[in-house]
Motif scaffolding. Structure first.
Motif, PDB file in Angstrom:
ATOM      1  N   ALA A  60       0.830  -1.207   0.000  1.00 46.77           N
ATOM      2  CA  ALA A  60       0.000   0.000   0.000  1.00 46.77           C
ATOM      3  C   ALA A  60       0.864   1.256   0.000  1.00 46.77           C
ATOM      4  N   ASN A  61       1.952   1.247   0.774  1.00 48.33           N
ATOM      5  CA  ASN A  61       2.845   2.406   0.810  1.00 48.33           C
ATOM      6  C   ASN A  61       3.530   2.616  -0.538  1.00 48.33           C
ATOM      7  N   ALA A  62       3.943   1.523  -1.185  1.00 47.19           N
ATOM      8  CA  ALA A  62       4.611   1.637  -2.484  1.00 47.19           C
ATOM      9  C   ALA A  62       3.668   2.196  -3.534  1.00 47.19           C
ATOM     10  N   VAL A  63       2.418   1.744  -3.515  1.00 52.31           N
ATOM     11  CA  VAL A  63       1.434   2.248  -4.479  1.00 52.31           C
ATOM     12  C   VAL A  63       1.173   3.730  -4.227  1.00 52.31           C
ATOM     13  N   GLY A 120       2.192   6.027  -7.143  1.00 54.03           N
ATOM     14  CA  GLY A 120       0.965   6.346  -7.871  1.00 54.03           C
ATOM     15  C   GLY A 120       0.270   5.086  -8.328  1.00 54.03           C
ATOM     16  N   ALA A 121      -1.050   5.022  -8.113  1.00 52.93           N
ATOM     17  CA  ALA A 121      -1.802   3.806  -8.427  1.00 52.93           C
ATOM     18  C   ALA A 121      -1.813   3.484  -9.910  1.00 52.93           C
ATOM     19  N   ASP A 122      -1.540   4.483 -10.754  1.00 51.27           N
ATOM     20  CA  ASP A 122      -1.524   4.235 -12.198  1.00 51.27           C
ATOM     21  C   ASP A 122      -0.109   4.104 -12.757  1.00 51.27           C
ATOM     22  N   ASN A 123       0.874   4.043 -11.882  1.00 51.38           N
ATOM     23  CA  ASN A 123       2.260   3.903 -12.323  1.00 51.38           C
ATOM     24  C   ASN A 123       2.463   2.494 -12.882  1.00 51.38           C
ATOM     25  N   PRO A 124       2.944   2.349 -14.130  1.00 53.64           N
ATOM     26  CA  PRO A 124       3.116   1.004 -14.710  1.00 53.64           C
ATOM     27  C   PRO A 124       4.073   0.120 -13.925  1.00 53.64           C
ATOM     28  N   ASN A 125       4.948   0.728 -13.133  1.00 52.64           N
ATOM     29  CA  ASN A 125       5.871  -0.080 -12.345  1.00 52.64           C
ATOM     30  C   ASN A 125       5.210  -0.749 -11.147  1.00 52.64           C
ATOM     31  N   THR A 126       3.931  -0.454 -10.895  1.00 48.80           N
ATOM     32  CA  THR A 126       3.213  -1.155  -9.833  1.00 48.80           C
ATOM     33  C   THR A 126       2.456  -2.364 -10.377  1.00 48.80           C
ATOM     34  N   ASP A 157      15.829  -2.465 -11.879  1.00 51.35           N
ATOM     35  CA  ASP A 157      15.060  -1.261 -11.559  1.00 51.35           C
ATOM     36  C   ASP A 157      13.590  -1.524 -11.290  1.00 51.35           C
ATOM     37  N   THR A 158      13.208  -2.734 -10.962  1.00 48.88           N
ATOM     38  CA  THR A 158      11.809  -3.034 -10.690  1.00 48.88           C
ATOM     39  C   THR A 158      11.422  -2.522  -9.302  1.00 48.88           C
ATOM     40  N   VAL A 159      10.113  -2.309  -9.104  1.00 49.15           N
ATOM     41  CA  VAL A 159       9.591  -1.922  -7.794  1.00 49.15           C
ATOM     42  C   VAL A 159       9.377  -3.200  -6.991  1.00 49.15           C
ATOM     43  N   THR A 168      -2.258  -1.936 -12.738  1.00 45.77           N
ATOM     44  CA  THR A 168      -1.480  -1.190 -11.753  1.00 45.77           C
ATOM     45  C   THR A 168      -2.273  -1.062 -10.454  1.00 45.77           C
ATOM     46  N   GLY A 169      -1.584  -0.601  -9.407  1.00 45.84           N
ATOM     47  CA  GLY A 169      -2.255  -0.392  -8.138  1.00 45.84           C
ATOM     48  C   GLY A 169      -2.679  -1.694  -7.478  1.00 45.84           C
ATOM     49  N   ILE A 170      -3.645  -1.591  -6.571  1.00 40.92           N
ATOM     50  CA  ILE A 170      -4.151  -2.747  -5.829  1.00 40.92           C
ATOM     51  C   ILE A 170      -5.602  -2.990  -6.241  1.00 40.92           C
ATOM     52  N   PRO A 171      -5.913  -4.135  -6.846  1.00 41.50           N
ATOM     53  CA  PRO A 171      -7.288  -4.421  -7.256  1.00 41.50           C
ATOM     54  C   PRO A 171      -8.253  -4.396  -6.074  1.00 41.50           C
TER      55      PRO A 171
END
Length: 642
Positions: free
Chosen positions: A384-387, A391-397, A409-411, A484-487
C-alpha cells in the motif's frame, strides 16, 4: 483482457528430445524447452537460443586471490538447429584467450560492442559438425577486473581477519562476468565444476560436492561439484574462504566462518521443520540437500536461493530466530523460482511473489498463524505504501513489469508483496485445499522449466477456474497481473493482527505515550517493526531521546529493528544516532539497509550530506558492486558505476 485459449509454450523442435553428454556421471540429461512466445523474449541477453543454445556448462577454474579473478576453461555442450553455423554467448568484460571445438580445433569468434549493464556478445563459429546437432566448444578465459558478480574480500573484511574470501552473486545478469554462457533465465542448463583454491580455503558451490577435495600441488586444492537438474544460469554460485560446516539435520547444514558458525547453527535450528513443512504443502523437495552459507557482511541481499546452498547475510542472526522468515523465503524458492523459473526478468513476481506466498504458508506451519498473519499485514502495508508513493496508475506497480524496464530497476513491492496479496486473495476466494492442489500440480507440470505469466494464468484458468465464469470474474486475474495499483478484491489483513501495536501507535500520535519497556520487550520482532514503521515522519530530539531511552532501540540485537530506528533518527537529523549509523554502515553491506540510510542522510541536505559523504568514503570499498551502484546514484558519487 482475457485469453480465450491457453496459448502456452512453443518448443523449438530440435530442442525437444534428450541427449547424452559427458557429465559428472555420464548420464542422459533432458533438455529444458525453449519458450518462443513474445512474453518469453528476454531483452537482456544476446543469445539466440532457437538457433543454437547451451545445454551444459563444465567449468575448470582457478581462484586467483592476488589478481582477483577466476581463470581457466568453460566447456559448453551446444545444441544447434540444422544449418546453424554460430552460437551467441553473453559476456561482461571476460578476457578470452581462445576457443576450440571438442577436438581442440580453433574456432573463429568475434566480441561485439559492450552495452552498459548488458555487456557484450561473443559470437562463436561452430565449424563443421558433420551433421550432428550436439557439439562442444571449449573457451579459455579469465574474468575481467572488477567483475560485478564477484566480491573479493581482504582478510580484514571477514569475521576471522586472517584469510581472504570470495563469493559470487549472479542474479540478475551478473554471472556473464565470470562464466561465458547464455545468461538468460529461460535457457536452463546443467553444470559441473572443478575449482581450485589455495590452502586452507574451502570452496562451496550451488551443486552437490563430488567426493573430497584433492591436493593439486602448489599449495592448492581442487573441489568438484555437479548439478544434474536444469537450472537458470544465474543460479550457478561459488564461495571460498575459511569455512567450517555444521549439520542441522539429515539433509541440511550450514557453512560459515568458525567465528560465526555457533550463532548461525543456533539460529538455523528449525531448518528441517521448515523443509518438512514445505513438502507437506507443495510436494517433494527435489534438490537433494538444503545447505546454507552465512557470508561476510558485504553480501548485498538478505538471501539468495542458489540450489542446494542458500547464500545468507549475517544480519538475519538475531539470537531468537525472529528473522527466520528469510530462511522460509529462500527455502520456498526450491519450488517457485528454482523448480519453475520466470523466462524473463519482466515476470519477477512468478519467482518472488509466489515464493513470498509460500514463505507465509511455511511460516504458519512452523511458527503458527498469528506470526504468519502479522507478516502478511506487514507485506500488505508495504504494498500500500509503495502504491501511494509511486501512484496507483504507475506502470511499475504492475506485477508483470513493462517490457523496457531493467531487471535492476523493478519496484520490489510490486513483485514480492503484490504477488503475495494476489495469491492470498485467490486462496481465500477458491478455498485453501483447492488452491493448494492446483499450485502443487503447477509445480509438478512445469518442474525444471521456464514459465511466463501467460502460462501461469492459462494453467489457472484451465485447472483451477475450469470454465466457472462467476469465479473468473471474482478473481480478476488480468487486473492483478497486468494492471497497476491494488485491485478492489484484495484480501485484507486480519484487523487483529497488530491490534495492540496499532493502539500503541495511536496513543503515541495522540499524547506522546510510549509503550512500557516491559510491553515493548514482550512484543515480537514483527510487532516492534510495525510500531516503528507507523511512527510519525517528523520527530524532534526530545521524542527520539525518550524513545531510545525507554525502548532501548539503539541496543537492539535485531538488525531489522535497529535499521528502522536509525532511519527514523537520521531523517530527523538526530545527532546522537550518527556514530551508531556510521558503525552500522561499516559492518553491514545488505542493500536493504545501506541504500535507505544513505538516502535518509542525503535527503536532509546540509545536515546529512557531509555525514553521508564521510561515511561512504570509508565504507564504499567494502560494499558489493550492486550496493555501490545504488548508493553511487543517490550520492552522485564521482566515478559512479565503478
Amino acid at each position: 483482457m482475457r485469453f480465450s485459449a491457453p496459448v502456452l509454450a512453443f518448443t523449438v523442435p530440435f530442442l525437444m528430445g534428450g541427449c547424452t553428454t559427458a557429465g559428472p556421471a555420464d548420464t542422459a540429461r533432458s533438455i529444458a524447452p525453449i519458450l518462443t512466445t513474445e512474453q518469453a523474449r528476454d531483452e537482456f541477453t544476446y543469445a539466440q537460443p532457437t538457433e543454437a543454445r547451451v545445454t551444459h556448462v563444465a567449468l575448470d577454474l582457478d581462484l586467483d586471490f592476488e589478481a582477483r579473478r577466476v581463470q581457466g576453461t568453460a566447456t559448453l555442450d551446444v545444441t544447434a538447429a540444422p544449418g546453424a553455423d554460430e552460437i551467441v554467448l553473453d559476456s561482461n568484460g571476460l578476457l578470452i584467450g581462445g576457443i576450440t571445438d571438442g577436438r581442440g580445433n580453433a574456432l573463429g569468434y568475434t566480441i561485439g560492442e559492450s552495452v552498459p549493464d548488458k555487456g557484450e556478445p561473443i559470437i562463436v563459429e561452430l565449424g563443421d559438425s558433420g551433421g550432428a546437432s550436439s557439439r562442444k566448444i571449449v573457451i579459455s578465459y579469465a574474468s575481467g577486473p572488477d567483475a560485478p558478480a564477484l566480491q573479493w574480500l581482504d582478510p580484514e573484511q571477514t569475521a576471522g581477519g586472517e584469510y581472504p574470501f570470495v563469493f559470487s552473486q549472479g542474479q540478475a545478469i551478473l554471472n556473464r562476468s565470470w562464466i561465458p554462457t547464455q545468461d538468460s533465465p529461460g535457457i536452463r542448463q546443467t553444470w559441473e565444476a572443478r575449482i581450485t583454491a589455495p590452502r586452507p580455503l574451502t570452496v562451496v558451490m550451488s551443486g552437490i560436492r563430488q567426493g573430497q577435495p584433492t591436493d593439486v600441488g602448489g599449495g592448492r586444492r581442487a573441489f568438484e561439484f555437479a548439478m544434474d537438474n536444469n537450472i537458470p544460469p544465474y543460479l550457478i554460485a561459488v564461495a571460498a574462504g575459511n569455512l567450517e560446516f555444521a549439520d542441522l539435520g539429515p539433509r541440511s547444514g550450514v557453512w560459515a566462518e568458525p567465528e560465526v558458525l555457533p550463532a548461525a547453527r543456533q539460529e538455523l535450528g528449525d531448518t528441517e521443520q521448515l523443509i518438512e513443512a514445505g513438502e507437506s504443502l507443495f510436494g517433494d523437495y527435489r534438490w537433494g540437500r538444503y545447505d546454507m552459507i552465512v557470508l561476510p557482511p558485504s553480501f548485498p541481499y538478505g538471501g539468495m536461493e542458489n540450489p542446494t546452498l542458500t547464500f545468507l547475510t549475517p544480519t538475519f542472526i538475531a539470537g531468537d530466530r525472529s528473522n527466520n522468515g528469510l530462511i522460509a523465503h529462500e527455502l520456498a524458492h526450491s519450488w517457485s523460482g528454482n523448480l519453475t523459473t520466470y523466462a524473463t526478468w519482466r515476470d519477477g513476481w512468478l519467482n518472488e511473489g509466489v515464493t513470498s506466498y509460500i514463505e507465509s504458508r511455511i511460516t504458519e506451519e512452523v511458527y503458527g498463524k498469528p506470526r504468519a498473519e502479522q507478516e502478511y499485514a506487514l507485506s500488505y502495508a508495504a504494498l500500500a505504501n509503495a502504491v501511494e508513493e509511486n501512484g496507483a496508475d504507475n506502470p511499475n506497480t504492475a506485477m508483470r513489469s513493462p517490457a523496457a524496464i531493467s531487471p535492476f530497476d523493478t519496484v520490489g513491492e510490486a513483485i514480492y508483496d503484490k504477488g503475495t496479496v494476489f495469491l492470498r486473495t485467490v486462496e481465500n476466494i477458491v478455498g485453501r485445499e483447492r488452491f493448494d492442489a492446483w499450485l502443487t500440480q503447477w509445480f509438478d507440470a512445469h518442474a525444471f522449466q521456464p514459465v511466463t505469466s501467460e502460462m501461469f494464468l492459462a494453467d489457472m484458468r484451465a485447472n483451477l477456474i475450469d470454465g466457472d465464469s462467476d469465479l473468473e470474474d471474482r478473481l480478476m486475474l488480468d487486473e492483478w497481473v497486468y494492471g497497476t495499483g491494488i485491485p478492489s478484491n484484495a484480501w485484507q489483513p486480519e484487523a487483529t493482527a497488530f491490534a495492540a501495536v496499532d493502539d500503541a501507535v495511536a496513543a503515541y500520535a495522540r499524547a506522546g505515550t510510549l509503550p512500557a519497556t516491559r510491553t515493548w520487550e514482550g512484543w515480537t520482532a514483527a510487532e516492534q517493526r510495525r510500531f516503528l514503521e507507523e511512527l510519525p515522519e517528523d520527530l524532534d530530539d526530545t521524542d527520539l531521546a525518550a524513545m531510545d531511552r525507554q525502548l532501548g532501540l539503539s541496543r537492539s540485537g535485531n538488525n531489522e529493528v535497529l535499521f528502522l530506528w536509525l532511519q527514523a533518527a537520521l531523517r530527523n537529523e538526530y545527532d546522537p544516532a550518527v556514530p551508531q549509523a556510521e558503525a552500522f554502515l561499516a559492518r553491514v553491506g545488505r542493500n536493504k539497509f545501506v541504500e535507505p540510510l544513505f538516502r535518509a542522510l542525503w535527503a536532509t541536505g546540509d545536515w546529512g550530506r557531509p555525514v553521508a559523504t564521510r561515511i561512504y568514503a570509508r565504507t564504499r570499498g567494502g560494499y558489493h558492486s550492486f550496493t555501490r551502484g545504488r548508493v553511487d546514484a543517490v550520492l552522485g558519487y564521482e566515478g559512479a558505476g565503478g
